[in-house]
Every structure is written in structure tokens, then in C-alpha cells.
Design a protein around this motif. Sequence first.
Motif, PDB file in Angstrom:
ATOM      1  N   LYS A  24       0.833  -1.203   0.000  1.00 17.79           N
ATOM      2  CA  LYS A  24       0.000   0.000   0.000  1.00 17.79           C
ATOM      3  C   LYS A  24       0.868   1.254   0.000  1.00 17.79           C
ATOM      4  N   GLN A  35      -2.247   8.200   1.969  1.00 18.21           N
ATOM      5  CA  GLN A  35      -2.668   6.847   2.337  1.00 18.21           C
ATOM      6  C   GLN A  35      -4.190   6.768   2.409  1.00 18.21           C
ATOM      7  N   GLN A  39      -6.441   4.349   0.199  1.00 18.57           N
ATOM      8  CA  GLN A  39      -7.261   3.326   0.860  1.00 18.57           C
ATOM      9  C   GLN A  39      -8.721   3.449   0.438  1.00 18.57           C
ATOM     10  N   GLU A  60      -4.758  -9.417  -0.007  1.00 14.03           N
ATOM     11  CA  GLU A  60      -3.619  -8.893   0.719  1.00 14.03           C
ATOM     12  C   GLU A  60      -2.946 -10.038   1.444  1.00 14.03           C
TER      13      GLU A  60
END
Length: 191
Positions: A24, A35, A39, A60
Motif C-alpha cells: 500500500k 494513504q 485506501q 492482501e
Amino acid sequence: MSADNYKALIEGLLFAAGEEGVTKNKLSQIIGCSQKEMQKALDMLQEDYELGDRGIKIMESNGTLHLTTKPEHAAYYEHLLNTKASTRLSQAALEVLAIIAYRQPITRIEIDDLRGVKSDRAVQTLVNRGLIVETGRKEAIGRPVLFGTSTEFLTYFGLSSIEELPPLEELNIQENAENEADLFFQKFDED
């Protein structure tokens, strides 16, 4: 940039990353967003995959995101992978195959050094096609995997043994003859 643009970028980057995946943090650095923005776009993209009739999803694993196929379609993917590939090998795969055939056993890093570029995908393609196999591990730091040609390779190229490959010296002589001919005609044109 809109959330839809971020979604498209994330999807493309995950696809391009292939089996290696992307973290990420790396995604947000590449895209140039926070971020939180990344996200939000990632959550929207995952929702699109879950709600729609899509064949892929985001997984993930150990902090790395991967674009993967859905497990409920596994039987179809297995059928695809078990059928003989009728497509041609890429130029990169052919280069890697030649290097392995003449230099076996050889590590992927040694192949990369000879080619001057990464060979991960080409090696994986050749393994998937059964043309090369792992032949052991090199006695070195990290114990890298050694690759060699398989019996499928011999069958594919109509060889009974690896010794039937043409010697490299013959190939170099032919290349040198072509280079000398090119130089001759270049000199002839100059005169």
C-alpha cells in the motif's frame, strides 16, 4: 484526481506487478496520493470486484496486495493451465531458454546477469510450460534455485539428449561471417 482515476491506476499497477504484488505504501508513493485517498480508492475497487460479476479480486498477503482470480472459478483456471499452450514463446522466453539450455544448471540471477535484464517472468513461463525444471540449489549464499531443461524441452525440440544442441562455436562463426560480410559491403559502398 478523482477516486475513479485512483481506482484505475491501482488496478493497472496491481496487474503490472503480477505475482510480486505491491504494498500500500508503494502504491500511494507511485500514484502520488495520501494513504487515506489510496485506501478509499482501494476499498471502492474491492467493492466493485465483490459486488459485480467479476473474475478477479484483490488479495492482501503479508502486507502486499495482489490481483488474483476468484477461487470459485478455480476449475476453469485449472483446465486452462492443463491444456497445451499453443501460443508462441516470447523473444525473452526464447533467450532465457537458450541460456539455460547451454549453461545449465544456472540460477535466475546468473541468467539476469547474462541478459542484462530481469528474467523472472520468462523463467516462470518456461517452468509453467514444463520446458525447464528446478534441478537443485546452488551452494552459495541464499542457496538459489538452479534451473535446467526438462525432457519436455527435448521432446519439444526433437532432441534425444542435450548434447544434440548445435555447439555455440558454430553459431559464433556464422555470426562472425555475417558481420564480416556486412563490413565488406559497407567498405565496398564507401569506395
